[in-house]
Scaffold this active site. Structure first.
Site, mmCIF file in Angstrom:
data_model
loop_
_atom_site.group_PDB
_atom_site.id
_atom_site.type_symbol
_atom_site.label_atom_id
_atom_site.label_comp_id
_atom_site.label_asym_id
_atom_site.label_seq_id
_atom_site.Cartn_x
_atom_site.Cartn_y
_atom_site.Cartn_z
ATOM 1 N N SER A 173 -3.457 19.536 12.049
ATOM 2 C CA SER A 173 -2.701 20.194 11.266
ATOM 3 C C SER A 173 -1.234 20.518 11.855
ATOM 4 C CB SER A 173 -2.533 21.565 12.048
ATOM 5 O OG SER A 173 -2.174 21.835 13.382
ATOM 6 N N LYS A 174 -0.859 19.412 12.854
ATOM 7 C CA LYS A 174 0.673 19.306 12.681
ATOM 8 C C LYS A 174 1.077 18.191 11.786
ATOM 9 C CE LYS A 174 1.446 22.657 15.342
ATOM 10 N NZ LYS A 174 2.763 23.623 14.827
ATOM 11 N N TYR A 180 -5.966 19.662 15.536
ATOM 12 C CA TYR A 180 -4.990 20.426 15.661
ATOM 13 C C TYR A 180 -4.140 18.838 15.114
ATOM 14 C CZ TYR A 180 -0.664 21.686 18.832
ATOM 15 O OH TYR A 180 0.533 21.920 19.109
ATOM 16 N N ASN A 231 7.332 29.133 13.118
ATOM 17 C CA ASN A 231 6.800 28.859 14.010
ATOM 18 C C ASN A 231 5.540 28.784 15.030
ATOM 19 O OD1 ASN A 231 7.309 28.343 17.306
ATOM 20 N ND2 ASN A 231 6.872 30.761 17.542
#
Length: 252
Positions: free
Chosen positions: A151-152, A148, A83
């Site tokens: 990365s996701k 971001y 997470n």
């Protein structure tokens, strides 16, 4: 209880979405190890069902050693919830190599090597469940989120690859892609805007269910993916976003 007798590792489990995952795991009977780079709040620190390990997850040697410590102290590992992550706004014109590496190290590299580290422990328990926290920004992007979103999207691809490679040894891997979730970071961001009240109304408006999400919404999905009710669910990226991504923008 869905997770009675299960041993779970949750990275970044002391706040935000991670806290919601931890809360729901505990409610469903799991013992939980929380790996993060800061101390826990007292209520978690003093909970005898929680093992706290302070570790820099970007230090792969330290992070994998922490996984072995969890298995030794708790007797094994059944669930890994990757997470922990970070977000930042950088323009394409200005982003640096160091900024790229920083975000990728925490958001993408650490989950891979933590998954690698749990393999022998899950195999010894007859299998397990790996749950990655992706994002709706792995499908689309907000402004200035080039790194971001990359990365996701990487986490979503990693999830499918792990599911393919690990299925034969009884390990499933899925990802949850949260939308807007009410966390301290979200509250701070909205408070910084010129008209926070209007911003909150707009956040509710863009969700067909009529509200922003909560960490518990994500935690409840994590419980399902960690439990024996989802033994034929693997390689999936599941949006938990109040139907935000399903809604087309109004033309007027």
């Amino acid at each position: 209880m869905e997770l009675e007798g299960k041993i779970a590792v949750v990275t970044g489990g002391g706040q935000g979405i991670g806290r919601g995952i931890v809360q729901r795991f505990l409610e469903e009977g799991a013992t939980v190890a929380i790996l993060q780079n800061k101390p826990l709040d007292d209520d978690l620190e003093n909970d005898d069902r929680v093992l706290a390990i302070e570790v820099d997850l970007m230090d792969i040697s330290a992070a994998t050693a922490a996984i072995d410590e969890v298995a030794q102290k708790l007797g094994g590992i059944d669930i890994l919830a990757n997470n922990a992550g970070v977000s930042a706004e950088w323009t394409v014109a200005d982003v640096t190599v160091d900024q790229w590496n920083f975000m990728m190290d925490l958001n993408l590299k650490a989950p891979l090597f933590l998954a690698q580290a749990v393999l022998p422990h899950m195999k010894a328990r007859g299998g397990g469940s790996i749950i990655n926290t992706g994002s709706v920004e792995g499908f689309a992007s907000n402004p200035f989120h080039t790194v971001y979103s990359s990365s996701k999207a990487g986490i979503h691809g990693l999830t499918k690859a792990l599911a393919v490679d690990l299925g034969e040894i009884g390990i499933r891997c899925n990802a949850i892609a949260p939308g807007y979730i009410l966390t301290a970071l979200t509250e701070a961001y909205v408070a910084s805007l010129p008209d926070p009240a209007a911003a909150w109304q707009n956040i509710d408006r863009i969700h067909p269910v009529g509200r922003i999400g909560s960490p518990i919404d994500i935690g409840s999905m994590a419980v399902y993916l960690a439990s024996d009710r989802s033994t034929f669910v693997s390689g999936q990226v599941i949006s938990v976003d109040g139907a935000r991504m399903a809604k087309l923008s109004a033309p007027l």
